[in-house]
Design a protein around this motif. Structure first.
Motif, PDB file in Angstrom:
ATOM      1  N   GLY A 190      42.079  37.978  44.641  1.00 44.70           N
ATOM      2  CA  GLY A 190      41.876  39.269  44.006  1.00 44.70           C
ATOM      3  C   GLY A 190      43.121  40.113  44.015  1.00 44.70           C
ATOM      4  N   PRO A 191      43.086  41.230  43.277  1.00 46.53           N
ATOM      5  CA  PRO A 191      44.254  42.122  43.212  1.00 46.53           C
ATOM      6  C   PRO A 191      44.492  42.803  44.544  1.00 46.53           C
ATOM      7  N   LEU A 244      45.217  45.843  47.288  1.00 42.24           N
ATOM      8  CA  LEU A 244      44.513  47.113  47.445  1.00 42.24           C
ATOM      9  C   LEU A 244      45.026  48.216  46.514  1.00 42.24           C
ATOM     10  N   ALA A 258      46.287  48.117  43.651  1.00 40.73           N
ATOM     11  CA  ALA A 258      45.906  47.848  42.265  1.00 40.73           C
ATOM     12  C   ALA A 258      44.438  48.163  42.004  1.00 40.73           C
ATOM     13  N   ARG A 259      43.642  48.265  43.057  1.00 43.43           N
ATOM     14  CA  ARG A 259      42.215  48.582  42.924  1.00 43.43           C
ATOM     15  C   ARG A 259      41.921  50.057  43.119  1.00 43.43           C
ATOM     16  N   SER A 306      34.745  51.027  52.287  1.00 40.37           N
ATOM     17  CA  SER A 306      33.726  51.251  51.254  1.00 40.37           C
ATOM     18  C   SER A 306      33.079  52.610  51.493  1.00 40.37           C
ATOM     19  N   THR A 330      39.538  52.947  47.488  1.00 39.57           N
ATOM     20  CA  THR A 330      39.581  52.640  46.060  1.00 39.57           C
ATOM     21  C   THR A 330      39.174  53.844  45.204  1.00 39.57           C
TER      22      THR A 330
END
Length: 241
Positions: free
Chosen positions: A33-34, A36, A38-39, A233, A239
């Motif tokens: 995955g991308p 951090l 980038a998210r 989260s 994010t």
């Protein structure tokens, strides 16, 4: 006509299917995955970023990483263990002074300071702590959330940090621009990225001394570094920033 499979092969296949149904899938390979940054919703517009990530809002430990944007991609340059406020993390806009919580959000890094001389290679603006250096946290003072040389008459010593007395924790530090540009009284003052002590902080982000020196030598003001603080989260997830 198909030849019957050996009994051992049949048993192995059945066992494998049973295990697959019972056991959870293994963790994703590192790097999937991308990255951090980038998210994230925003990174400050520069090409350097520090992320301070805690597992949850009540966590007092986590990870600080620093990143470069190279060729259109974010690359992690370094990573280290980190400590947060004794009462965890809280959304920066809802934070209250004196709660020992670390404010989440995306912030500028106005300048660095320290009791010791700047590490070799430091390019960010660096202020050396003197015996007269204080950080005013008095809500009634005109110097609220500011460095002062000599304590102003309207800033009580009991509502200020005498920087030199913090020893190794303030050997090197970066000012985090929380509540800094237009200070809101009562929201909090004196939030730094500094050298870790033995336990959680009063609201700052803290890392080992060696990592702090590396970060100061890495940070390039021309690349507009920022720091993003948050959780893995939830409402304070990194994010979101």
């Amino acid at each position: 006509m198909r030849r019957p499979r050996p009994v051992t092969a049949v048993l192995a296949a059945v066992l494998a299917s049973l295990l697959a149904a019972v056991l959870p899938p293994g963790p994703a390979a590192a790097g999937d995955g991308p990255p951090l940054p980038a998210r994230m919703a925003r990174t400050g517009g520069g090409t350097q970023l520090i992320t301070a990530e805690a597992p949850g809002a009540r966590s007092t430990t986590g990870t600080v990483s620093w990143w470069d944007r190279r060729g259109g991609r974010w690359v992690r340059v370094g990573s280290t263990a980190a400590r947060f406020g004794a009462n965890g993390l809280v959304e920066g806009g809802r934070r209250r002074q004196g709660t020992s919580t670390t404010p989440t959000g995306l912030y500028r890094l106005p300048y660095a300071f320290g009791i010791d001389a700047a590490p070799p290679g430091t390019d960010v603006r660096y202020r050396r702590v003197t015996r007269d250096s204080w950080w005013c946290q008095d809500n009634r003072s005109r110097a609220y959330n500011r460095w002062v040389e000599g304590l102003p008459r309207d800033c009580r010593a009991s509502e200020a940090e005498h920087l030199v007395t913090y020893g190794r924790r303030y050997a090197h530090a970066l000012v985090i621009g929380f509540n800094y540009a237009r200070p809101v009284r009562g929201r909090g003052a004196g939030i730094f990225l500094h050298v870790a002590g033995r336990g959680p902080t009063a609201g700052c982000v803290a890392v080992p001394a060696r990592a702090m020196r590396r970060i100061l030598a890495w940070a390039d003001p021309a690349r507009r570094p920022h720091i993003a603080i948050g959780t893995v989260s939830g409402p304070t997830a990194l994010t979101r920033y």
